[in-house]
Design an enzyme around this catalytic site. Structure first.
Site, PDB file in Angstrom:
ATOM      1  N   ASN A 141      -5.420  -5.130  -6.457  1.00 49.69           N
ATOM      2  CA  ASN A 141      -6.670  -4.532  -5.978  1.00 49.69           C
ATOM      3  C   ASN A 141      -6.593  -3.017  -5.818  1.00 49.69           C
ATOM      4  O   ASN A 141      -7.629  -2.356  -5.907  1.00 49.69           O
ATOM      5  CB  ASN A 141      -7.012  -5.209  -4.628  1.00 49.69           C
ATOM      6  CG  ASN A 141      -7.945  -4.397  -3.788  1.00 49.69           C
ATOM      7  OD1 ASN A 141      -9.156  -4.388  -4.017  1.00 49.69           O
ATOM      8  ND2 ASN A 141      -7.404  -3.674  -2.797  1.00 49.69           N
ATOM      9  N   TYR A 164     -12.830   6.135 -14.571  1.00 51.72           N
ATOM     10  CA  TYR A 164     -12.910   4.903 -13.790  1.00 51.72           C
ATOM     11  C   TYR A 164     -13.406   3.757 -14.669  1.00 51.72           C
ATOM     12  O   TYR A 164     -12.812   2.670 -14.698  1.00 51.72           O
ATOM     13  CB  TYR A 164     -13.855   5.128 -12.604  1.00 51.72           C
ATOM     14  CG  TYR A 164     -13.919   3.982 -11.633  1.00 51.72           C
ATOM     15  CD1 TYR A 164     -12.903   3.773 -10.706  1.00 51.72           C
ATOM     16  CD2 TYR A 164     -14.999   3.105 -11.632  1.00 51.72           C
ATOM     17  CE1 TYR A 164     -12.968   2.719  -9.806  1.00 51.72           C
ATOM     18  CE2 TYR A 164     -15.064   2.052 -10.733  1.00 51.72           C
ATOM     19  CZ  TYR A 164     -14.042   1.865  -9.815  1.00 51.72           C
ATOM     20  OH  TYR A 164     -14.110   0.813  -8.931  1.00 51.72           O
ATOM     21  N   LYS A 196     -11.339   0.340 -15.694  1.00 48.53           N
ATOM     22  CA  LYS A 196     -11.799  -0.999 -15.288  1.00 48.53           C
ATOM     23  C   LYS A 196     -12.096  -1.880 -16.507  1.00 48.53           C
ATOM     24  O   LYS A 196     -11.931  -3.108 -16.438  1.00 48.53           O
ATOM     25  CB  LYS A 196     -13.010  -0.880 -14.370  1.00 48.53           C
ATOM     26  CG  LYS A 196     -12.688  -0.202 -13.028  1.00 48.53           C
ATOM     27  CD  LYS A 196     -11.608  -0.961 -12.238  1.00 48.53           C
ATOM     28  CE  LYS A 196     -11.369  -0.398 -10.862  1.00 48.53           C
ATOM     29  NZ  LYS A 196     -10.323  -1.118 -10.111  1.00 48.53           N
ATOM     30  N   THR A 231     -17.172   0.299   1.494  1.00 52.96           N
ATOM     31  CA  THR A 231     -15.803   0.701   1.839  1.00 52.96           C
ATOM     32  C   THR A 231     -15.721   2.229   1.823  1.00 52.96           C
ATOM     33  O   THR A 231     -16.685   2.900   1.453  1.00 52.96           O
ATOM     34  CB  THR A 231     -14.780   0.172   0.812  1.00 52.96           C
ATOM     35  OG1 THR A 231     -14.992   0.846  -0.429  1.00 52.96           O
ATOM     36  CG2 THR A 231     -14.882  -1.330   0.602  1.00 52.96           C
ATOM     37  N   ASP A 288       0.858  -1.189   0.000  1.00 51.72           N
ATOM     38  CA  ASP A 288       0.000   0.000   0.000  1.00 51.72           C
ATOM     39  C   ASP A 288       0.890   1.234   0.000  1.00 51.72           C
ATOM     40  O   ASP A 288       2.004   1.202   0.510  1.00 51.72           O
ATOM     41  CB  ASP A 288      -0.923   0.026   1.232  1.00 51.72           C
ATOM     42  CG  ASP A 288      -2.228   0.772   0.961  1.00 51.72           C
ATOM     43  OD1 ASP A 288      -3.291   0.137   0.933  1.00 51.72           O
ATOM     44  OD2 ASP A 288      -2.175   2.012   0.743  1.00 51.72           O
TER      45      ASP A 288
HETATM   46  N1  LIG Z   1     -15.921  -0.139  -3.094  1.00 47.01           N
HETATM   47  C1  LIG Z   1     -16.584  -0.470  -4.181  1.00 47.01           C
HETATM   48  O1  LIG Z   1     -17.806  -0.313  -4.251  1.00 47.01           O
HETATM   49  C2  LIG Z   1     -15.871  -1.080  -5.351  1.00 47.01           C
HETATM   50  C3  LIG Z   1     -16.647  -1.604  -6.384  1.00 47.01           C
HETATM   51  C4  LIG Z   1     -16.003  -2.171  -7.489  1.00 47.01           C
HETATM   52  C5  LIG Z   1     -14.617  -2.202  -7.535  1.00 47.01           C
HETATM   53  N2  LIG Z   1     -13.892  -1.666  -6.524  1.00 47.01           N
HETATM   54  C6  LIG Z   1     -12.434  -1.716  -6.648  1.00 47.01           C
HETATM   55  O2  LIG Z   1     -11.880  -2.396  -5.551  1.00 47.01           O
HETATM   56  C7  LIG Z   1     -10.570  -1.883  -5.258  1.00 47.01           C
HETATM   57  C8  LIG Z   1     -10.487  -1.523  -3.781  1.00 47.01           C
HETATM   58  O3  LIG Z   1     -11.464  -0.524  -3.504  1.00 47.01           O
HETATM   59  P1  LIG Z   1     -11.887  -0.142  -2.017  1.00 47.01           P
HETATM   60  O4  LIG Z   1     -13.314   0.234  -2.089  1.00 47.01           O
HETATM   61  O5  LIG Z   1     -11.424  -1.173  -1.064  1.00 47.01           O
HETATM   62  O6  LIG Z   1     -11.035   1.201  -1.845  1.00 47.01           O
HETATM   63  P2  LIG Z   1     -10.327   1.855  -0.560  1.00 47.01           P
HETATM   64  O7  LIG Z   1     -10.127   3.279  -0.911  1.00 47.01           O
HETATM   65  O8  LIG Z   1     -11.042   1.506   0.688  1.00 47.01           O
HETATM   66  O9  LIG Z   1      -8.903   1.120  -0.523  1.00 47.01           O
HETATM   67  C9  LIG Z   1      -7.962   1.309  -1.554  1.00 47.01           C
HETATM   68  C10 LIG Z   1      -6.569   1.074  -0.993  1.00 47.01           C
HETATM   69  O10 LIG Z   1      -5.651   1.175  -2.099  1.00 47.01           O
HETATM   70  C11 LIG Z   1      -4.562   1.993  -1.707  1.00 47.01           C
HETATM   71  N3  LIG Z   1      -4.008   2.650  -2.895  1.00 47.01           N
HETATM   72  C12 LIG Z   1      -4.605   3.585  -3.673  1.00 47.01           C
HETATM   73  N4  LIG Z   1      -3.763   3.965  -4.647  1.00 47.01           N
HETATM   74  C13 LIG Z   1      -2.611   3.267  -4.475  1.00 47.01           C
HETATM   75  C14 LIG Z   1      -1.373   3.240  -5.160  1.00 47.01           C
HETATM   76  N5  LIG Z   1      -1.127   4.044  -6.208  1.00 47.01           N
HETATM   77  N6  LIG Z   1      -0.414   2.379  -4.743  1.00 47.01           N
HETATM   78  C15 LIG Z   1      -0.633   1.575  -3.659  1.00 47.01           C
HETATM   79  N7  LIG Z   1      -1.788   1.590  -2.957  1.00 47.01           N
HETATM   80  C16 LIG Z   1      -2.759   2.421  -3.365  1.00 47.01           C
HETATM   81  C17 LIG Z   1      -5.157   3.003  -0.723  1.00 47.01           C
HETATM   82  O11 LIG Z   1      -4.154   3.585   0.097  1.00 47.01           O
HETATM   83  C18 LIG Z   1      -6.150   2.126   0.040  1.00 47.01           C
HETATM   84  O12 LIG Z   1      -5.542   1.504   1.150  1.00 47.01           O
HETATM   85  C19 LIG Z   1     -10.359  -0.717  -6.211  1.00 47.01           C
HETATM   86  O13 LIG Z   1      -9.626  -1.143  -7.341  1.00 47.01           O
HETATM   87  C20 LIG Z   1     -11.779  -0.343  -6.615  1.00 47.01           C
HETATM   88  O14 LIG Z   1     -11.823   0.288  -7.875  1.00 47.01           O
HETATM   89  C21 LIG Z   1     -14.472  -1.106  -5.425  1.00 47.01           C
END
Ligand SMILES: NC(=O)c1ccc[n+]([C@@H]2O[C@H](COP(=O)([O-])OP(=O)(O)OC[C@H]3O[C@@H](n4cnc5c(N)ncnc54)[C@H](O)[C@@H]3O)[C@@H](O)[C@H]2O)c1
Length: 251
Positions: free
Chosen positions: A89, A155, A159, A190, A36
């Protein structure tokens, strides 16, 4: 499911889906290498896992920086002897606004993290897994990788691109015993979704209303799917984009 002795690298381990996924893999016996860019959050989760569950290490890094990703893969091999699984992720959403008003800088940043970052991770993971005789990779896409979405073009484009990376690598590396799949979550509870809910509830509320299950996913439900896609019971699934969305893209 038993993943004892397997090592998994998970990016974005400091929050949300990444954190929950790390807990699920650890509960199934895997060693976790958490990555992270948020030092405090990532270190905290990994420390908790190492103290209460299975061995785990933290590799502080940004998925946009190739040296950080190469270093995380090397750390996995030097600490645990192999890298068997990866969950790419880490991701960000960028600003919500109309296509024509999207700032080029915002578009570039989201593509750099969500698409180029996944490419960099896969490049280093595939190299190692191919040399070691196999592995399994899961990339985090979204339902917005399957369908278009108004007012968040950067976004949705990133994706959709993740699915292109996934299918191309699956085709090329199947013969070397590596499977590559993608997960396409609908809304998951989240930080990412909480912030959109607070800033622009008019976008998110109708979306959740349109989910046949009438609820968001828990982050651990996404982690369970990631672990299953890395495990032996999904051995014939390769190059797939698996929705986990309460039926959202089915209607
Ligand atoms: N939450 C949703 O509804 C949802 C739905 C579909 C897909 N997603 C995907 O799931 C993944 C996780 O999302 P989430 O909701 O847990 O987000 P979140 O913001 O809770 O967590 C994301 C984490 O990634 C880290 N991060 C961000 N950019 C980074 C980088 N450049 N290098 C290293 N770490 C980095 C952040 O510090 C954070 O800890 C993402 O790819 C998101 O697009 C989320």
């Amino acid at each position: 499911m038993d993943l004892t002795g397997k090592t998994v690298l998970i990016t974005g381990v400091g929050s949300g889906i990444g954190e929950a996924t790390a807990r699920v893999f650890s509960a199934y016996g895997a060693n976790v290498v958490g990555v992270d860019r948020d030092l405090d959050a990532g270190q905290k989760i990994v420390k908790e896992l190492a103290e209460s569950q299975r061995p785990a290490i933290f590799a502080h890094g940004d998925v946009c920086q190739e040296k950080d990703i190469a270093g995380a893969v090397e750390a996995a091999i030097s600490r645990f002897g192999s890298l068997d699984c990866a969950v790419n992720n880490a991701g960000v959403e960028g600003a919500l606004c109309s296509f024509a008003d999207t700032r080029v800088e915002d578009f570039d940043e989201v593509i750099s993290i969500n698409l180029r970052g996944v490419f960099l991770c896969m490049k280093h993971q595939l190299k190692h897994m191919a040399a070691a005789g196999g592995g399994a990779i899961v990339n985090m896409s979204s339902v917005m990788g399957l369908i278009g979405s108004a007012e968040i073009v950067q976004y949705a484009a990133s994706k959709h691109g993740v699915l292109g990376l996934t299918k191309s690598a699956a085709a090329e590396y199947a013969a070397r015993n590596i499977r590559v799949n993608a997960i396409c979550p609908g809304p998951v509870e989240t930080r990412m979704v909480r912030e959109i809910m607070e800033s622009t509830p008019e976008i998110l509320e109708p979306l959740i209303e349109n989910v046949p299950a009438k609820r968001m996913a828990a982050p651990s439900e996404i982690g369970e799917l990631a672990a299953w896609l890395c495990g032996p019971n999904s051995a014939y699934i390769n190059g797939a984009a698996v929705p986990i969305d309460g039926g959202y893209v089915a209607i």
